[in-house]
Scaffold this motif. Structure first.
Motif, PDB file in Angstrom:
ATOM      1  N   GLU A 134       0.848  -1.195   0.000  1.00  0.00           N
ATOM      2  CA  GLU A 134       0.000   0.000   0.000  1.00  0.00           C
ATOM      3  C   GLU A 134       0.882   1.243   0.000  1.00  0.00           C
ATOM      4  N   PRO A 135       1.491   1.567  -1.147  1.00  0.00           N
ATOM      5  CA  PRO A 135       2.412   2.710  -1.190  1.00  0.00           C
ATOM      6  C   PRO A 135       1.747   4.036  -0.857  1.00  0.00           C
ATOM      7  N   GLU A 136       0.421   4.117  -1.046  1.00  0.00           N
ATOM      8  CA  GLU A 136      -0.280   5.368  -0.755  1.00  0.00           C
ATOM      9  C   GLU A 136      -0.529   5.562   0.737  1.00  0.00           C
ATOM     10  N   SER A 137      -0.213   4.564   1.548  1.00  0.00           N
ATOM     11  CA  SER A 137      -0.495   4.651   2.983  1.00  0.00           C
ATOM     12  C   SER A 137       0.448   5.596   3.714  1.00  0.00           C
ATOM     13  N   GLY A 138       1.571   5.949   3.096  1.00  0.00           N
ATOM     14  CA  GLY A 138       2.506   6.864   3.727  1.00  0.00           C
ATOM     15  C   GLY A 138       3.420   6.165   4.715  1.00  0.00           C
ATOM     16  N   VAL A 139       4.200   6.963   5.423  1.00  0.00           N
ATOM     17  CA  VAL A 139       5.171   6.433   6.378  1.00  0.00           C
ATOM     18  C   VAL A 139       4.450   6.043   7.667  1.00  0.00           C
ATOM     19  N   ALA A 140       4.726   4.853   8.154  1.00  0.00           N
ATOM     20  CA  ALA A 140       4.081   4.375   9.378  1.00  0.00           C
ATOM     21  C   ALA A 140       4.570   5.160  10.588  1.00  0.00           C
ATOM     22  N   VAL A 141       3.689   5.291  11.571  1.00  0.00           N
ATOM     23  CA  VAL A 141       4.050   5.896  12.849  1.00  0.00           C
ATOM     24  C   VAL A 141       4.201   4.782  13.875  1.00  0.00           C
ATOM     25  N   VAL A 142       5.304   4.805  14.596  1.00  0.00           N
ATOM     26  CA  VAL A 142       5.546   3.814  15.645  1.00  0.00           C
ATOM     27  C   VAL A 142       5.728   4.537  16.972  1.00  0.00           C
ATOM     28  N   GLN A 143       5.655   3.782  18.050  1.00  0.00           N
ATOM     29  CA  GLN A 143       5.827   4.396  19.357  1.00  0.00           C
ATOM     30  C   GLN A 143       6.407   3.402  20.340  1.00  0.00           C
ATOM     31  N   LYS A 144       6.904   3.958  21.433  1.00  0.00           N
ATOM     32  CA  LYS A 144       7.555   3.153  22.463  1.00  0.00           C
ATOM     33  C   LYS A 144       7.287   3.814  23.807  1.00  0.00           C
ATOM     34  N   LEU A 145       6.938   3.014  24.804  1.00  0.00           N
ATOM     35  CA  LEU A 145       6.791   3.560  26.143  1.00  0.00           C
ATOM     36  C   LEU A 145       8.174   3.819  26.737  1.00  0.00           C
ATOM     37  N   LEU A 146       8.301   4.960  27.409  1.00  0.00           N
ATOM     38  CA  LEU A 146       9.545   5.301  28.087  1.00  0.00           C
ATOM     39  C   LEU A 146       9.369   5.143  29.588  1.00  0.00           C
ATOM     40  N   ARG A 147      10.353   4.542  30.219  1.00  0.00           N
ATOM     41  CA  ARG A 147      10.355   4.527  31.674  1.00  0.00           C
ATOM     42  C   ARG A 147      10.583   5.953  32.165  1.00  0.00           C
ATOM     43  N   PRO A 148       9.963   6.349  33.266  1.00  0.00           N
ATOM     44  CA  PRO A 148      10.133   7.728  33.752  1.00  0.00           C
ATOM     45  C   PRO A 148      11.593   8.139  33.875  1.00  0.00           C
ATOM     46  N   ARG A 149      12.457   7.215  34.297  1.00  0.00           N
ATOM     47  CA  ARG A 149      13.863   7.586  34.471  1.00  0.00           C
ATOM     48  C   ARG A 149      14.590   7.769  33.143  1.00  0.00           C
ATOM     49  N   ALA A 176      -6.834   4.385  25.704  1.00  0.00           N
ATOM     50  CA  ALA A 176      -6.696   5.721  26.284  1.00  0.00           C
ATOM     51  C   ALA A 176      -6.481   5.693  27.790  1.00  0.00           C
ATOM     52  N   THR A 177      -6.084   4.552  28.333  1.00  0.00           N
ATOM     53  CA  THR A 177      -5.836   4.430  29.768  1.00  0.00           C
ATOM     54  C   THR A 177      -4.419   3.914  29.982  1.00  0.00           C
ATOM     55  N   PRO A 178      -3.602   4.603  30.781  1.00  0.00           N
ATOM     56  CA  PRO A 178      -2.199   4.199  30.945  1.00  0.00           C
ATOM     57  C   PRO A 178      -2.006   2.743  31.339  1.00  0.00           C
ATOM     58  N   ALA A 189       3.743  -2.324  34.864  1.00  0.00           N
ATOM     59  CA  ALA A 189       3.211  -1.055  35.348  1.00  0.00           C
ATOM     60  C   ALA A 189       4.150  -0.432  36.374  1.00  0.00           C
ATOM     61  N   GLU A 190       4.809  -1.255  37.162  1.00  0.00           N
ATOM     62  CA  GLU A 190       5.735  -0.743  38.172  1.00  0.00           C
ATOM     63  C   GLU A 190       6.874   0.031  37.526  1.00  0.00           C
ATOM     64  N   GLU A 191       7.318  -0.413  36.340  1.00  0.00           N
ATOM     65  CA  GLU A 191       8.408   0.263  35.644  1.00  0.00           C
ATOM     66  C   GLU A 191       7.937   1.447  34.820  1.00  0.00           C
ATOM     67  N   MET A 192       6.748   1.342  34.233  1.00  0.00           N
ATOM     68  CA  MET A 192       6.335   2.297  33.211  1.00  0.00           C
ATOM     69  C   MET A 192       5.419   3.414  33.701  1.00  0.00           C
ATOM     70  N   VAL A 193       4.633   3.168  34.735  1.00  0.00           N
ATOM     71  CA  VAL A 193       3.652   4.156  35.177  1.00  0.00           C
ATOM     72  C   VAL A 193       4.290   5.105  36.186  1.00  0.00           C
ATOM     73  N   THR A 194       4.064   6.400  35.986  1.00  0.00           N
ATOM     74  CA  THR A 194       4.629   7.410  36.876  1.00  0.00           C
ATOM     75  C   THR A 194       3.870   7.440  38.201  1.00  0.00           C
ATOM     76  N   ASP A 195       4.392   8.199  39.150  1.00  0.00           N
ATOM     77  CA  ASP A 195       3.724   8.337  40.446  1.00  0.00           C
ATOM     78  C   ASP A 195       2.342   8.960  40.295  1.00  0.00           C
ATOM     79  N   GLU A 196       2.150   9.736  39.222  1.00  0.00           N
ATOM     80  CA  GLU A 196       0.854  10.385  38.985  1.00  0.00           C
ATOM     81  C   GLU A 196      -0.110   9.486  38.218  1.00  0.00           C
ATOM     82  N   GLY A 197       0.343   8.286  37.832  1.00  0.00           N
ATOM     83  CA  GLY A 197      -0.523   7.364  37.106  1.00  0.00           C
ATOM     84  C   GLY A 197      -0.485   7.519  35.602  1.00  0.00           C
TER      85      GLY A 197
END
Length: 308
Positions: A134-149, A176-178, A189-197
């Motif tokens: 599907e060349p018309e689909s454009g460049v894909a968007v990817v994402q990665k969760l970051l640890r707070p630190r 839409a929920t962390p 969740a212990e590694e990825m979720v901030t103190d604020e949730g």
């Protein structure tokens, strides 16, 4: 070989391609097909859990699926009358053993036997293959969760490279929920979720799709070889190109020191389900530019807004 008549237009076209020896066309049709996966009457009524329908030969164990309910009943001589409908993607997400293969329409004139590596590559093609299809689909968007630190390494130190696993942003856009997002990705969740949730998300355009390798592999040398892969990871890694979560069909990719492009974003998904952009990467300056808080309801602040 049992007598069989196609039950629908899909099976007619598949049969024509099979008769013509056009395996490429057959596989492209199977990639998007729905299959009847046999189950017992008790499983159909909810009185027992469904088990994988399998048969073994001298070569391997085969999981059995059919291209229609009619094909299933013909192929089993009427012994099986109940099924659930699945796609190759559904099967890949829950694949029980990488040493198994997939038998499509066993016992019928139009049939296929696929190793697990073929199932993985049909169900979860690479970003390069997606773009070619599907060349018309454009460049894909990817994402990665970051640890707070790890956020400090980007914002304060000007970090511009990313390694490890990332995920196709389209596959998680509905979350839409962390804590739900963390759980969907099989992360802690212990590694990825901030103190604020909240969780912090690094999101960018996957420029140079060949740098984003689909992680076909296994938990040891044997299972990696079975899928024709290149990655060995600890369980619950499934090696089929998806996160280890049968309830979420999320494609993942592995990168090694990929340079982030201009416009990469760091966002915060709050416990209220609101996504706020916190910084944008300016590749010309080699710096992250902080984005001030916007008032509630401002354009681009809701979860699911296009980006990065």
């Amino acid at each position: 070989m049992r007598e069989w008549e196609p039950a629908n237009a899909f099976e007619e076209h598949l049969g024509s391609a099979f008769a013509a020896g056009d395996l490429v066309l057959c596989l492209s049709m199977l990639r998007h097909a729905e299959f009847a996966l046999p189950i017992t009457p008790a499983a159909a009524e909810g009185r027992e859990p469904a088990v994988w329908p399998v048969e073994a030969d001298d070569e391997r164990t085969w999981m059995l699926v059919y291209t229609s309910i009619e094909a299933m009943r013909t192929g089993t001589g009427g012994a099986i009358r109940h099924c659930r409908v699945v796609s190759l993607l559904d099967l890949a997400a829950a694949w029980p053993d990488l040493r198994w293969g997939l038998a499509v329409n066993p016992g019928l004139p139009v049939h296929f036997f696929l190793e697990s590596g073929a199932v993985a590559r049909l169900a979860v093609p690479s970003l390069v293959q997606d773009r070619e299809a599907e060349p018309e689909s454009g460049v894909a968007v990817v994402q990665k969760l970051l640890r707070p630190r790890d956020v400090h390494a980007y914002l304060a130190d000007g970090g511009s490279r990313v390694s490890g696993y990332c995920h196709h942003a389209l596959d998680v856009a509905h979350i839409a929920t962390p804590t739900v997002l963390v759980d969907a990705l099989g992360q802690s969740a212990e590694e990825m979720v901030t103190d604020e949730g909240s969780v912090v998300i690094l999101r960018w355009y996957a420029v140079g799709p060949d740098l984003y390798r689909t992680p076909y592999g296994g938990v040891d040398e044997e299972t990696m070889a079975a899928v024709g892969g290149w990655v060995i990871e600890e369980p619950p890694f499934i090696g089929m190109g998806l996160v280890p979560n049968v309830d979420q069909l999320i494609r993942e990719y592995k990168v090694d020191g990929v340079e982030l492009p201009y416009g990469a974003e760091i966002s915060e998904l709050t416990v209220e389900g609101v996504e706020r952009r916190r910084a944008m990467y300016n590749a010309d300056l080699g710096q992250w530019m902080l984005i001030p808080d916007a008032p509630a309801g401002a354009p681009g602040q809701g979860h699911g807004s296009e980006g990065p």
